[in-house]
Design a protein around this motif. Structure first.
Motif, PDB file in Angstrom:
ATOM      1  N   LEU A  11       0.832  -1.211   0.000  1.00 16.79           N
ATOM      2  CA  LEU A  11       0.000   0.000   0.000  1.00 16.79           C
ATOM      3  C   LEU A  11       0.862   1.253   0.000  1.00 16.79           C
ATOM      4  N   GLY A  33      -9.359  -1.750  -4.715  1.00 16.18           N
ATOM      5  CA  GLY A  33      -9.478  -0.675  -3.732  1.00 16.18           C
ATOM      6  C   GLY A  33     -10.798  -0.769  -2.981  1.00 16.18           C
ATOM      7  N   SER A  51     -11.351  -1.468   1.109  1.00 19.97           N
ATOM      8  CA  SER A  51     -12.145  -0.628   1.984  1.00 19.97           C
ATOM      9  C   SER A  51     -13.248  -1.451   2.668  1.00 19.97           C
ATOM     10  N   THR A  65      -9.200   3.837   2.165  1.00 18.24           N
ATOM     11  CA  THR A  65      -8.643   4.012   0.820  1.00 18.24           C
ATOM     12  C   THR A  65      -8.581   5.491   0.404  1.00 18.24           C
ATOM     13  N   GLY A  71      -3.567   3.745  -1.163  1.00 19.96           N
ATOM     14  CA  GLY A  71      -3.948   3.072  -2.400  1.00 19.96           C
ATOM     15  C   GLY A  71      -3.061   1.840  -2.551  1.00 19.96           C
TER      16      GLY A  71
END
Ligand SMILES: Cc1cc2nc3c(=O)[nH]c(=O)nc-3n(C[C@H](O)[C@H](O)[C@H](O)COP(=O)(O)O)c2cc1C
Length: 220
Positions: A85, A175, A179, A186, A190
């Motif tokens: 991430l 994504g 979440s 998010t 990302g």
């Protein structure tokens, strides 16, 4: 010092392993070692714009397949599966509130240095690298997250562990999953890549690369 040949052997050993031996699990100590090489990786201004999620939960791995066409067999067979991430502008923009805290608490810089570095960082983003949008900031931070990616793969290879880097997924779809199923904000993070680790089940292909004279040029 480590022998150069041993290091190059590790580079030849590393390949994008497509399927892993499901019966083999990486020892805790080894995966911690691999993750430690990520943590120690360099980053621009030293701000470490990354976070790694190790996905061992089988249900979550199955869910990840929904958007990850390049990861299917790896999600099924890898001993360990990591999501790379990248921090968004919430953390990385020059005026993000956490930047000064980071310099103070993590980098242990004195106040006057923090002030100087802050204006330097602002100028770097605004003028030097034109990091003036959410997208350019994300891509800039994402580039840095590929440094731990490479370090982890090399470190793994040096201790006989196989890996596969993965960008074969839909960023938007994945994504949404992060979440909804992974409790990841998010708006703040990302996903840049996925990374599978384990032990190969079949022989690797012969490594093909362009010759060095095409890749490197010298100006003497
Ligand atoms: C950023 C990145 C993304 C990649 N994405 C995938 C992927 O989604 N699925 C896959 O099987 N291999 C993926 N690969 C592996 C490459 O295809 C592989 O590294 C390349 O063909 C060179 O082969 P080698 O790594 O075996 O030497 C990716 C590699 C990189 C560096």
């Amino acid at each position: 010092m480590i022998d150069k040949k041993e290091i190059l052997d590790a580079f030849y050993f590393r390949h994008a392993c497509k399927v892993f031996d499901e019966t083999k699990t990486i020892a805790d100590d080894d995966i911690k070692f691999i993750l430690e090489t990520a943590r120690l990786s360099p980053s621009s201004f030293g701000f470490e714009p990354w976070h790694f999620v190790v996905v061992q939960n089988r249900e979550l791995r199955t869910r990840l397949k929904e958007g990850a066409w390049g990861a299917t067999e790896k999600l099924d067979t890898a001993s360990h599966f990591i999501l790379g991430l990248t921090q968004r502008s919430f953390f990385t923009k020059y005026d993000a509130p956490n930047i000064k805290d980071f310099m103070r608490d993590v980098q242990r810089l004195p106040e006057d240095v923090i002030e100087t570095r802050s204006s330097f960082y602002e100028n770097f983003q605004k003028s030097d690298f034109d990091l003036n949008s959410e997208r350019t900031l994300f891509d800039w931070a994402s580039k840095q997250c590929y440094i731990p990616l490479a370090n982890m793969m090399t470190a793994a290879a040096m201790i006989g562990i196989d890996s596969c880097p993965i960008e074969g997924f839909n960023q938007r779809l994945t994504g949404r999953l992060l979440s909804e199923e992974f409790d990841i904000d998010t708006g703040k993070y990302g996903i840049s890549y996925m990374l599978a680790f384990g032990y190969r089940i079949s022989e690797q292909k012969v490594k093909t690369r362009r010759p060095s004279n095409e890749v490197v040029s010298w100006k003497r």
